[in-house]
Design an enzyme around this catalytic site. Structure first.
Site, mmCIF file in Angstrom:
data_model
loop_
_atom_site.group_PDB
_atom_site.id
_atom_site.type_symbol
_atom_site.label_atom_id
_atom_site.label_comp_id
_atom_site.label_asym_id
_atom_site.label_seq_id
_atom_site.Cartn_x
_atom_site.Cartn_y
_atom_site.Cartn_z
ATOM 1 N N GLU A 23 95.805 -8.460 -24.313
ATOM 2 C CA GLU A 23 96.784 -8.845 -25.338
ATOM 3 C C GLU A 23 96.428 -8.153 -26.647
ATOM 4 O O GLU A 23 95.292 -7.692 -26.827
ATOM 5 C CB GLU A 23 96.762 -10.367 -25.530
ATOM 6 C CG GLU A 23 97.197 -11.137 -24.312
ATOM 7 C CD GLU A 23 98.590 -10.766 -23.831
ATOM 8 O OE1 GLU A 23 99.539 -10.857 -24.619
ATOM 9 O OE2 GLU A 23 98.733 -10.366 -22.669
ATOM 10 N N GLY B 48 101.837 -10.332 -13.700
ATOM 11 C CA GLY B 48 102.288 -8.931 -13.717
ATOM 12 C C GLY B 48 103.407 -8.639 -12.731
ATOM 13 O O GLY B 48 104.494 -9.199 -12.809
ATOM 14 N N GLY C 51 99.411 -4.339 -16.634
ATOM 15 C CA GLY C 51 99.600 -2.891 -16.634
ATOM 16 C C GLY C 51 101.068 -2.522 -16.756
ATOM 17 O O GLY C 51 101.958 -3.314 -16.448
ATOM 18 N N ASP D 20 95.695 -17.114 -22.578
ATOM 19 C CA ASP D 20 96.737 -16.423 -21.805
ATOM 20 C C ASP D 20 96.904 -17.084 -20.424
ATOM 21 O O ASP D 20 98.030 -17.322 -19.978
ATOM 22 C CB ASP D 20 96.349 -14.940 -21.649
ATOM 23 C CG ASP D 20 97.375 -14.149 -20.871
ATOM 24 O OD1 ASP D 20 98.409 -13.789 -21.453
ATOM 25 O OD2 ASP D 20 97.156 -13.906 -19.664
ATOM 26 N N LYS E 119 100.174 -19.153 -18.867
ATOM 27 C CA LYS E 119 100.765 -18.849 -17.548
ATOM 28 C C LYS E 119 100.722 -20.072 -16.638
ATOM 29 O O LYS E 119 101.676 -20.339 -15.906
ATOM 30 C CB LYS E 119 100.026 -17.675 -16.910
ATOM 31 C CG LYS E 119 100.259 -16.352 -17.625
ATOM 32 C CD LYS E 119 99.291 -15.295 -17.120
ATOM 33 C CE LYS E 119 99.496 -13.951 -17.796
ATOM 34 N NZ LYS E 119 98.390 -13.029 -17.563
ATOM 35 N N GLU F 212 110.069 -13.225 -15.096
ATOM 36 C CA GLU F 212 109.157 -12.904 -13.988
ATOM 37 C C GLU F 212 107.897 -12.188 -14.484
ATOM 38 O O GLU F 212 106.793 -12.412 -13.980
ATOM 39 C CB GLU F 212 109.892 -12.008 -12.972
ATOM 40 C CG GLU F 212 109.095 -11.645 -11.738
ATOM 41 C CD GLU F 212 108.783 -12.862 -10.892
ATOM 42 O OE1 GLU F 212 109.704 -13.416 -10.304
ATOM 43 O OE2 GLU F 212 107.592 -13.256 -10.832
ATOM 44 N N LYS G 70 104.613 -14.685 -22.281
ATOM 45 C CA LYS G 70 104.186 -16.019 -21.803
ATOM 46 C C LYS G 70 103.804 -16.954 -22.937
ATOM 47 O O LYS G 70 104.007 -18.173 -22.847
ATOM 48 C CB LYS G 70 103.034 -15.933 -20.782
ATOM 49 C CG LYS G 70 101.831 -15.112 -21.201
ATOM 50 C CD LYS G 70 102.063 -13.681 -20.857
ATOM 51 C CE LYS G 70 101.183 -12.708 -21.552
ATOM 52 N NZ LYS G 70 100.502 -11.799 -20.666
ATOM 53 N N THR H 100 103.229 -0.970 -23.952
ATOM 54 C CA THR H 100 102.781 -0.821 -22.566
ATOM 55 C C THR H 100 103.876 -1.272 -21.593
ATOM 56 O O THR H 100 104.309 -0.499 -20.727
ATOM 57 C CB THR H 100 101.508 -1.678 -22.333
ATOM 58 O OG1 THR H 100 100.514 -1.241 -23.261
ATOM 59 C CG2 THR H 100 100.983 -1.525 -20.918
ATOM 60 N N VAL H 101 104.327 -2.509 -21.721
ATOM 61 C CA VAL H 101 105.260 -3.069 -20.734
ATOM 62 C C VAL H 101 106.683 -2.525 -20.933
ATOM 63 O O VAL H 101 107.340 -2.108 -19.965
ATOM 64 C CB VAL H 101 105.254 -4.616 -20.791
ATOM 65 C CG1 VAL H 101 106.260 -5.190 -19.810
ATOM 66 C CG2 VAL H 101 103.862 -5.153 -20.486
HETATM 67 P P1 NDP Z 1 102.178 -3.558 -26.773
HETATM 68 O O1 NDP Z 1 101.444 -3.878 -28.023
HETATM 69 O O2 NDP Z 1 101.700 -2.435 -25.946
HETATM 70 O O3 NDP Z 1 103.729 -3.296 -27.099
HETATM 71 C C1 NDP Z 1 104.462 -4.055 -27.999
HETATM 72 C C2 NDP Z 1 105.431 -3.128 -28.718
HETATM 73 O O4 NDP Z 1 106.286 -3.911 -29.535
HETATM 74 C C3 NDP Z 1 104.705 -2.156 -29.642
HETATM 75 O O5 NDP Z 1 105.369 -0.916 -29.672
HETATM 76 C C4 NDP Z 1 104.790 -2.885 -30.962
HETATM 77 O O6 NDP Z 1 104.636 -2.053 -32.073
HETATM 78 C C5 NDP Z 1 106.176 -3.447 -30.882
HETATM 79 N N1 NDP Z 1 106.339 -4.577 -31.774
HETATM 80 C C6 NDP Z 1 105.515 -5.629 -31.941
HETATM 81 N N2 NDP Z 1 105.991 -6.457 -32.880
HETATM 82 C C7 NDP Z 1 107.129 -5.890 -33.333
HETATM 83 C C8 NDP Z 1 108.057 -6.252 -34.338
HETATM 84 N N3 NDP Z 1 107.884 -7.345 -35.084
HETATM 85 N N4 NDP Z 1 109.120 -5.458 -34.536
HETATM 86 C C9 NDP Z 1 109.290 -4.341 -33.826
HETATM 87 N N5 NDP Z 1 108.433 -3.933 -32.866
HETATM 88 C C10 NDP Z 1 107.360 -4.706 -32.630
HETATM 89 O O7 NDP Z 1 102.213 -4.892 -25.924
HETATM 90 P P2 NDP Z 1 102.361 -5.050 -24.359
HETATM 91 O O8 NDP Z 1 103.413 -4.159 -23.854
HETATM 92 O O9 NDP Z 1 101.019 -5.003 -23.738
HETATM 93 O O10 NDP Z 1 102.818 -6.575 -24.265
HETATM 94 C C11 NDP Z 1 104.143 -6.944 -24.596
HETATM 95 C C12 NDP Z 1 104.414 -8.326 -24.032
HETATM 96 O O11 NDP Z 1 104.235 -8.294 -22.611
HETATM 97 C C13 NDP Z 1 103.469 -9.415 -24.538
HETATM 98 O O12 NDP Z 1 104.191 -10.617 -24.635
HETATM 99 C C14 NDP Z 1 102.417 -9.513 -23.429
HETATM 100 O O13 NDP Z 1 101.821 -10.789 -23.385
HETATM 101 C C15 NDP Z 1 103.285 -9.297 -22.226
HETATM 102 N N6 NDP Z 1 102.614 -8.801 -21.051
HETATM 103 C C16 NDP Z 1 101.779 -7.734 -21.118
HETATM 104 C C17 NDP Z 1 101.231 -7.218 -19.967
HETATM 105 C C18 NDP Z 1 100.325 -6.034 -19.993
HETATM 106 O O14 NDP Z 1 99.809 -5.654 -18.926
HETATM 107 N N7 NDP Z 1 100.093 -5.394 -21.139
HETATM 108 C C19 NDP Z 1 101.519 -7.795 -18.662
HETATM 109 C C20 NDP Z 1 102.400 -8.945 -18.695
HETATM 110 C C21 NDP Z 1 102.932 -9.407 -19.842
HETATM 111 P P3 NDP Z 1 103.147 -1.929 -32.733
HETATM 112 O O15 NDP Z 1 102.292 -1.300 -31.673
HETATM 113 O O16 NDP Z 1 103.390 -1.069 -33.924
HETATM 114 O O17 NDP Z 1 102.705 -3.335 -33.059
HETATM 115 N N1 HSE Z 2 96.732 -9.737 -21.028
HETATM 116 C C1 HSE Z 2 97.337 -10.135 -19.803
HETATM 117 C C2 HSE Z 2 96.325 -10.066 -18.701
HETATM 118 C C3 HSE Z 2 98.496 -9.222 -19.478
HETATM 119 O O1 HSE Z 2 95.290 -9.422 -18.891
HETATM 120 O O2 HSE Z 2 96.538 -10.666 -17.662
HETATM 121 C C4 HSE Z 2 99.233 -9.647 -18.231
HETATM 122 O O3 HSE Z 2 99.901 -10.858 -18.432
#
Ligand code: NDP
Ligand code: HSE
Length: 427
Positions: free
Chosen positions: A193, A137, A305, A204, A208, A132, A108, A16-17
């Site tokens: 998450e 977000g 998001g 979470d 933060k 950041e 985080k 996602t991110v």
């Molecule tokens: P996602 O699960 O959408 O994305 C994570 C990506 O990393 C996936 O493609 C996943 O693959 C890959 N991945 C995970 N572990 C490994 C590994 N060991 N080796 C290689 N690739 C790996 O997560 P998000 O984007 O939602 O979140 C990512 C980070 O951002 C987290 O720390 C989250 O707390 C933080 N965050 C998220 C927000 C949100 O709105 N979603 C907002 C703010 C922060 P696979 O899917 O196959 O596991």
């Molecule tokens: N899972 C977290 C939330 C993502 O819902 O706020 C953003 O940090």
């Protein structure tokens, strides 16, 4: 021949991110080059497989399956970590820092647990650790805390800093959606998450608050020192009662510093409808902050998001490529400083809901227990519930946490009390 103006970065975790950040660089690359003078290119993308690249129509030759290969690539200056979780993210980030690359992370959980280990590695190698996107977000609150209040003592921060729980509570409140349905929607929108327990049980928000509180109060606020309660016990009846009394229920993260006394807690709370935080709904977040000279400020925006969080990532990438790294202005030990006292017996209003036998004198016995513990009642109602039971609801004046907890222990032991159903603090 190598184009000298190209600034290469890599992304570890194209979900996602990471995907949101990639989209922004792809769509706004020309704009960033024109306004910032940086031609940012995503040179490599690490993930478990190349499937996320193919799904986004990204050239699969950018795929990299080996963290060592990334670390060895001298053309890559900055690495974005958006995989999440502690391991292997910690090991991968360490490798990047040790190879002289600045790291931008949204993680985080990792920061709250290991910031004190990662920052010295960054400093030792002269590179930056930017985060950041880890809190609130797309809202630039980390930058503001780190760079904008040097002349002020921040006295309190109070925020809605988890998008998933705010989305769930908003849907339950405004659309009468069930908890499970609302959580499912938050997951499908990419807010939650990987394990949503982290969101709904308040971990979470505690991670933060640990980061934000440390920056705001210039002292280490370990996440383990934060009182934490999630939203899983909030019922539809609590939400209805809150509305009837003029409140919304929100998961709040509260940090206060008064001299060397620090208070830090995450829990659901009744927020008066006329408070600015009451109208923060959906996946929006807000941080309400008070500084001794600046007064009250509120930071508001999308708390989760792909693109809002991706925006924070890209802003950090630009900072990492443009500015000298900065490090903490406090001893980042990962432990509560010896000079700091943690306030556990804080003061708050309370909403209490108890199921009792519908018999004469029960309400007065409950009131006596509260008054014996010095807890003053602001409002009380009793309404019949099933059969010969009744529901008693109290709002208290501001009272000490320990006094309220002692009262509830005693109330739970009364013969006429069937269950203590809800305890929610009032802002
Ligand atoms: P996602 O699960 O959408 O994305 C994570 C990506 O990393 C996936 O493609 C996943 O693959 C890959 N991945 C995970 N572990 C490994 C590994 N060991 N080796 C290689 N690739 C790996 O997560 P998000 O984007 O939602 O979140 C990512 C980070 O951002 C987290 O720390 C989250 O707390 C933080 N965050 C998220 C927000 C949100 O709105 N979603 C907002 C703010 C922060 P696979 O899917 O196959 O596991
Ligand atoms: N899972 C977290 C939330 C993502 O819902 O706020 C953003 O940090």
């Amino acid at each position: 021949m190598k184009n000298k103006s190209v600034r290469n970065i890599a992304i570890m975790g194209l979900g996602t991110v990471g995907g949101g950040a990639y989209d922004i660089i792809a769509s706004n690359g020309d704009y960033i080059e024109r306004t910032q003078g940086l031609d940012v290119r995503v040179k490599r993308i690490l993930d478990r497989t190349d499937a996320p690249l193919r799904a986004r129509g990204i050239d699969p030759s950018l795929y990299c399956g080996s963290v060592d290969e990334l670390a060895a690539d001298k053309e890559i200056e900055v690495v974005v970590e958006t995989m999440g979780g502690v391991e292997p993210a910690k090991t991968f980030i360490t490798k990047m820092l040790e190879s002289g690359k600045s790291v931008v992370t949204a993680n985080k959980e990792l920061l709250a647990k290991f910031w004190h280990e990662l920052e010295p590695i960054a400093a030792a190698h002269g590179c930056g650790l930017f985060f950041e996107a880890s809190c609130v977000g797309g809202v630039p609150v980390i930058r503001a805390l780190g760079e904008s209040f040097q002349g002020d003592r921040v006295q309190s921060i109070c925020g809605i800093i988890n998008g998933t729980t705010n989305y769930i509570l908003s849907k339950m409140s405004s659309e009468n959606l069930g908890y499970a349905e609302a959580l499912g929607a938050a997951q499908s929108l990419g807010y939650a998450e990987a394990d949503p327990t982290s969101d709904v049980e308040g971990y979470d928000a505690a991670y933060k608050l640990s980061i934000l509180g440390s920056l705001a109060f210039h002292t280490c606020l370990p996440y383990g020192s934060i009182y934490r309660e999630g939203i899983t016990k909030v019922t539809a009846a609590d939400i209805k009662n809150a509305h009837d009394l003029g409140y919304e229920i929100k998961l709040l993260a509260i940090g206060k510093r008064d001299g060397n006394n620090v208070e830090a807690r995450v829990h659901p709370a009744f927020v008066p409808k006329n408070h600015p935080l009451a109208s923060v709904s959906g996946a929006y977040n807000a941080v309400y902050l008070n500084g001794d000279h600046v007064g009250d400020l509120m930071f508001y925006g999308a708390g989760a998001g792909a693109h809002p969080t991706g925006s924070a990532i890209v802003s950090d990438v630009i900072k990492a490529l443009s500015d000298k790294p900065r490090y903490c202005d406090f001893a980042n030990t990962g432990k509560l400083d010896k000079s700091v006292s943690l306030v556990g017996d804080f003061v708050s209003g309370y909403y209490l809901c108890v199921t009792v036998d519908d018999k004469a004198g029960v309400l007065s016995r409950l009131s006596t227990v509260l008054s014996d513990n010095g807890v003053s009642i602001k409002a009380a109602t009793q309404s019949p519930s099933d059969g010969d039971a009744a529901t008693v609801m109290f709002l208290t004046h501001r009272a000490r946490e320990h006094a309220v907890m002692q009262s509830l222990e005693a109330i739970g032991k009364l013969a006429s009390v069937r269950s203590v159903d809800s305890v929610i603090r009032v802002l």
